[in-house]
Design a protein around this motif. Structure first.
Motif, PDB file in Angstrom:
ATOM      1  N   GLY A   1     -10.559  16.421   8.892  1.00 19.37           N
ATOM      2  CA  GLY A   1     -11.510  17.476   9.204  1.00 19.37           C
ATOM      3  C   GLY A   1     -11.478  18.669   8.278  1.00 19.37           C
ATOM      4  O   GLY A   1     -12.248  19.625   8.477  1.00 19.37           O
ATOM      5  N   GLN A   2     -10.631  18.644   7.254  1.00 17.49           N
ATOM      6  CA  GLN A   2     -10.528  19.771   6.332  1.00 17.49           C
ATOM      7  C   GLN A   2     -11.124  19.388   4.981  1.00 17.49           C
ATOM      8  O   GLN A   2     -10.755  18.370   4.395  1.00 17.49           O
ATOM      9  CB  GLN A   2      -9.070  20.183   6.157  1.00 17.49           C
ATOM     10  N   ALA A   3     -12.054  20.206   4.493  1.00 16.59           N
ATOM     11  CA  ALA A   3     -12.696  19.948   3.207  1.00 16.59           C
ATOM     12  C   ALA A   3     -11.689  20.076   2.073  1.00 16.59           C
ATOM     13  O   ALA A   3     -10.854  20.989   2.072  1.00 16.59           O
ATOM     14  CB  ALA A   3     -13.862  20.906   3.002  1.00 16.59           C
ATOM     15  N   VAL A   4     -11.763  19.159   1.115  1.00 16.08           N
ATOM     16  CA  VAL A   4     -10.880  19.199  -0.056  1.00 16.08           C
ATOM     17  C   VAL A   4     -11.728  19.016  -1.303  1.00 16.08           C
ATOM     18  O   VAL A   4     -12.763  18.349  -1.278  1.00 16.08           O
ATOM     19  CB  VAL A   4      -9.787  18.108   0.014  1.00 16.08           C
ATOM     20  N   PRO A   5     -11.312  19.616  -2.426  1.00 12.63           N
ATOM     21  CA  PRO A   5     -12.104  19.521  -3.649  1.00 12.63           C
ATOM     22  C   PRO A   5     -11.963  18.170  -4.317  1.00 12.63           C
ATOM     23  O   PRO A   5     -11.029  17.407  -4.036  1.00 12.63           O
ATOM     24  CB  PRO A   5     -11.509  20.631  -4.529  1.00 12.63           C
TER      25      PRO A   5
ATOM     26  N   PRO B   1      -7.137   8.575   3.520  1.00  7.72           N
ATOM     27  CA  PRO B   1      -7.247   9.177   4.858  1.00  7.72           C
ATOM     28  C   PRO B   1      -5.928   9.458   5.553  1.00  7.72           C
ATOM     29  O   PRO B   1      -5.867  10.329   6.422  1.00  7.72           O
ATOM     30  CB  PRO B   1      -8.078   8.152   5.644  1.00  7.72           C
ATOM     31  N   VAL B   2      -4.871   8.708   5.231  1.00  9.09           N
ATOM     32  CA  VAL B   2      -3.579   8.929   5.863  1.00  9.09           C
ATOM     33  C   VAL B   2      -2.476   8.802   4.816  1.00  9.09           C
ATOM     34  O   VAL B   2      -2.663   8.206   3.749  1.00  9.09           O
ATOM     35  CB  VAL B   2      -3.303   7.907   6.992  1.00  9.09           C
ATOM     36  N   LYS B   3      -1.327   9.367   5.139  1.00  6.36           N
ATOM     37  CA  LYS B   3      -0.136   9.169   4.312  1.00  6.36           C
ATOM     38  C   LYS B   3       0.621   7.983   4.875  1.00  6.36           C
ATOM     39  O   LYS B   3       1.058   8.002   6.034  1.00  6.36           O
ATOM     40  CB  LYS B   3       0.749  10.412   4.330  1.00  6.36           C
ATOM     41  N   ALA B   4       0.771   6.936   4.099  1.00 11.40           N
ATOM     42  CA  ALA B   4       1.431   5.738   4.602  1.00 11.40           C
ATOM     43  C   ALA B   4       1.879   4.864   3.444  1.00 11.40           C
ATOM     44  O   ALA B   4       1.215   4.791   2.412  1.00 11.40           O
ATOM     45  CB  ALA B   4       0.490   4.940   5.504  1.00 11.40           C
ATOM     46  N   SER B   5       3.035   4.227   3.645  1.00 15.02           N
ATOM     47  CA  SER B   5       3.518   3.213   2.713  1.00 15.02           C
ATOM     48  C   SER B   5       3.938   2.009   3.532  1.00 15.02           C
ATOM     49  O   SER B   5       4.719   2.155   4.484  1.00 15.02           O
ATOM     50  CB  SER B   5       4.707   3.736   1.901  1.00 15.02           C
TER      51      SER B   5
ATOM     52  N   THR C   1       0.844  -1.196   0.000  1.00 13.77           N
ATOM     53  CA  THR C   1       0.000   0.000   0.000  1.00 13.77           C
ATOM     54  C   THR C   1       0.880   1.247   0.000  1.00 13.77           C
ATOM     55  O   THR C   1       1.816   1.348   0.796  1.00 13.77           O
ATOM     56  CB  THR C   1      -0.909   0.032   1.242  1.00 13.77           C
ATOM     57  N   VAL C   2       0.595   2.173  -0.903  1.00 13.31           N
ATOM     58  CA  VAL C   2       1.190   3.511  -0.871  1.00 13.31           C
ATOM     59  C   VAL C   2       0.032   4.495  -0.911  1.00 13.31           C
ATOM     60  O   VAL C   2      -0.626   4.666  -1.948  1.00 13.31           O
ATOM     61  CB  VAL C   2       2.149   3.758  -2.050  1.00 13.31           C
ATOM     62  N   ALA C   3      -0.256   5.094   0.235  1.00 15.65           N
ATOM     63  CA  ALA C   3      -1.404   6.004   0.366  1.00 15.65           C
ATOM     64  C   ALA C   3      -0.911   7.437   0.533  1.00 15.65           C
ATOM     65  O   ALA C   3       0.040   7.692   1.273  1.00 15.65           O
ATOM     66  CB  ALA C   3      -2.255   5.597   1.574  1.00 15.65           C
ATOM     67  N   GLU C   4      -1.572   8.358  -0.143  1.00 20.08           N
ATOM     68  CA  GLU C   4      -1.246   9.778  -0.052  1.00 20.08           C
ATOM     69  C   GLU C   4      -2.489  10.555   0.359  1.00 20.08           C
ATOM     70  O   GLU C   4      -3.594  10.252  -0.113  1.00 20.08           O
ATOM     71  CB  GLU C   4      -0.744  10.310  -1.396  1.00 20.08           C
ATOM     72  N   THR C   5      -2.314  11.553   1.193  1.00 15.44           N
ATOM     73  CA  THR C   5      -3.426  12.443   1.541  1.00 15.44           C
ATOM     74  C   THR C   5      -3.516  13.623   0.588  1.00 15.44           C
ATOM     75  O   THR C   5      -4.574  14.235   0.470  1.00 15.44           O
ATOM     76  CB  THR C   5      -3.266  12.973   2.979  1.00 15.44           C
ATOM     77  N   VAL C   6      -2.420  13.926  -0.101  1.00 20.55           N
ATOM     78  CA  VAL C   6      -2.373  15.108  -0.963  1.00 20.55           C
ATOM     79  C   VAL C   6      -3.144  14.873  -2.257  1.00 20.55           C
ATOM     80  O   VAL C   6      -3.412  13.731  -2.650  1.00 20.55           O
ATOM     81  CB  VAL C   6      -0.921  15.501  -1.286  1.00 20.55           C
ATOM     82  N   GLY C   7      -3.450  15.980  -2.926  1.00 27.98           N
ATOM     83  CA  GLY C   7      -4.047  15.920  -4.247  1.00 27.98           C
ATOM     84  C   GLY C   7      -2.980  16.102  -5.309  1.00 27.98           C
ATOM     85  O   GLY C   7      -1.964  15.403  -5.321  1.00 27.98           O
TER      86      GLY C   7
END
Length: 513
Positions: free
Chosen positions: A314-318, A361-365, A231-237
């Motif tokens: 908790g922060q809205a993102v487009p 939901p989280v940044k994780a690898s 798994t490589v998860a990113e929170t960024v757009g």
């Protein structure tokens, strides 16, 4: 520029041991694209740390090159500003920064202009005794033309090396052409295709985990392992890269390089040695053993997703379609889930589940090695369904470490009660030192002439040969990205894909914590 002896200052901010034999040979490091985000965010901080630790001798120079008309002083001012921005405050030392920027200069160079390399050639001079590195932090379509310009300007010295940033092309055809053009100028041994994931401490530790410990290797196969998850998860757009990303997507941007390289390190056979081509030879065997995902298989073994508006922490993102640089409708995937198989004696019949996505939901690898359950339970009241199989979790980032899940007895009288417990190896707690960024190791490995953690030409091409049928299948069968809410773990189809096999993704809510 000042006398080299003034530059070679020992580290005061990191408390590192003397570099000693780790110091690299004298070099000129030319960063083409020297005013870009990658240079200021990653490359210059990495070189700063190497300087502060005494790895770089006083005669070595760092030269930024781009089209911007800047003086050396203007560029050095930008470098100082970027270090203040991207270094932790505790690592920013005024004296060390001052000595670092004295080894930095700038030469205005238009990569597309045949005459644009004369100033750089004059600046570097004709010294063939220094290692000369050209780091191409540019668009991949410029790799070939830039290398040709370097040759025409007489800059390809016997100790010259070129570093190529990913992606190497956007499909097999373009990758082959880039490799052909660059290979017409540089020998393969002088070409360093960088994948910064291979420089991460925990990724390298996969080699140590497997081949420096007799405990794991005998059970590192499909007989004892039920499946493996990566798994490589990113929170960024998109982070301002809308134009690039909309032409690329998650498969090209992440799977073709980062995730397949991690899969190779997990699945490869033991090399006879680490030097020269041992590791890369074994990784290539894994890529060639991957079962192709072709035709209608893409419907069952892959999942495409694209995030919609939601919230993260908790922060809205487009949503993706509302991001800057994205105009109108788009079928670009921001999430990919795959069920891969490696067809060889070690792994036959055992699945590898891969997923990566933006706005998760989280940044994780991490890599999860899920072992098979015990064949028979001898504990009264505990059937095999109540005994949790062993699981090894290798956390690449953040909170780097390894976690081994075991069944153990709860303490106390009144019967035998079992529960799952975790043996936790936290690298930060164990080693109590700063973890270097991946680029620190890789940039110096180029100077050392160590290609182990870089992709070879045949590796890149083998990875594209496996990925391209997936891209073709998505187009042939009109596989559109499935929507998922930002802050979730991707489309529900990714959950369904693994649950069809009677399995589930590893502790989704806890990944990255």
């Amino acid at each position: 520029m000042t006398d080299g002896t003034l530059l070679d200052t020992p580290s005061r901010l990191l408390g590192s041991p003397a570099a000693g034999s780790r110091r690299v040979a004298s070099f000129d490091y030319v960063v083409v694209g020297g005013t870009g985000d990658l240079t200021f965010r990653k490359l210059l901080p990495a070189l700063y740390y190497s300087h502060s630790e005494g790895l770089i001798d006083g005669k070595s120079r760092i030269i930024g090159a781009s089209r911007s008309e800047l003086s050396g002083d203007d560029y050095r001012t930008r470098v100082v500003e970027s270090l203040k921005r991207f270094l932790p405050a505790s690592d920013y030392d005024e004296d060390t920064v001052a000595s670092f920027v004295r080894r930095i200069d700038y030469v205005a160079t238009d990569a597309t202009d045949p005459d644009g390399w004369r100033n750089l050639a004059a600046f570097l001079g004709e010294d063939d005794t220094k290692v000369r590195v050209f780091y191409l932090a540019t668009s991949p379509d410029l790799f070939g033309p830039i290398c040709q310009r370097l040759k025409e300007a007489g800059l390809v010295s016997p100790l010259a090396r070129v570093v190529l940033e990913k992606p190497i092309g956007r499909d097999l055809k373009t990758a082959l052409e880039i490799n052909r053009q660059v290979g017409a100028v540089f020998e393969e041994s002088a070409i360093y295709r960088i994948d910064h994931y291979l420089g991460k401490e925990t990724v390298q530790n996969l080699l140590a985990l497997r081949f420096a410990n007799a405990l794991f290797e005998p059970v590192w196969n499909s007989r004892y392992i039920d499946h493996i998850q990566i798994t490589v998860a990113e929170t960024v757009g998109l982070e301002g890269r809308g134009g690039y990303y909309n032409r690329s997507g998650a498969l090209r941007d992440m799977v073709q390089n980062h995730l397949l390289q991690m899969l190779c390190l997990v699945a490869m056979e033991p090399p006879s040695h680490l030097e020269n081509e041992g590791v890369r030879d074994e990784k290539l065997k894994v890529l060639r053993a991957l079962d192709p995902i072709c035709g209608q298989d893409v419907i069952h073994r892959t999942v495409r997703g694209q995030y919609r508006a939601g919230a993260i922490n908790g922060q809205a993102v487009p949503g993706y379609l509302d991001e800057p640089g994205i105009e109108g409708e788009s079928n670009t995937e921001t999430f990919v889930g795959l069920r891969a198989e490696v067809h060889n004696w070690r792994w036959a019949g055992m699945p590898f589940y891969i997923r990566t996505g933006k706005r998760l939901p989280v940044k994780a690898s991490e890599v999860v090695i899920q072992f098979r359950p015990v064949p028979h339970s001898i504990f009264p009241g505990y059937g095999n369904d109540k005994l949790q199989p062993n699981k090894l979790v290798v956390r690449v980032q953040p909170n780097e470490g390894m976690h081994l899940h075991l069944m153990t007895k709860e303490p106390g009288p009144g019967g035998l009660r079992l529960r799952e417990a975790v043996l936790n190896l936290s690298f930060s707690d164990t080693f109590k030192q700063r973890f270097p960024d991946a680029y620190e190791r890789l940039l110096m490995d180029v100077v050392r002439g160590n290609p182990t953690l870089f992709m070879r030409r045949d590796e890149v091409e083998a990875a594209w040969r496996w990925c391209e049928p997936i891209l073709d299948g998505w187009e042939e069968y009109s596989v559109k990205p499935k929507p998922y809410m930002a802050g979730s773990w991707g489309p529900s189809a990714a959950v369904a894909m693994i649950e069809r096999d009677g399995r589930s993704w590893h502790d989704d809510a806890a990944v990255g914590r």
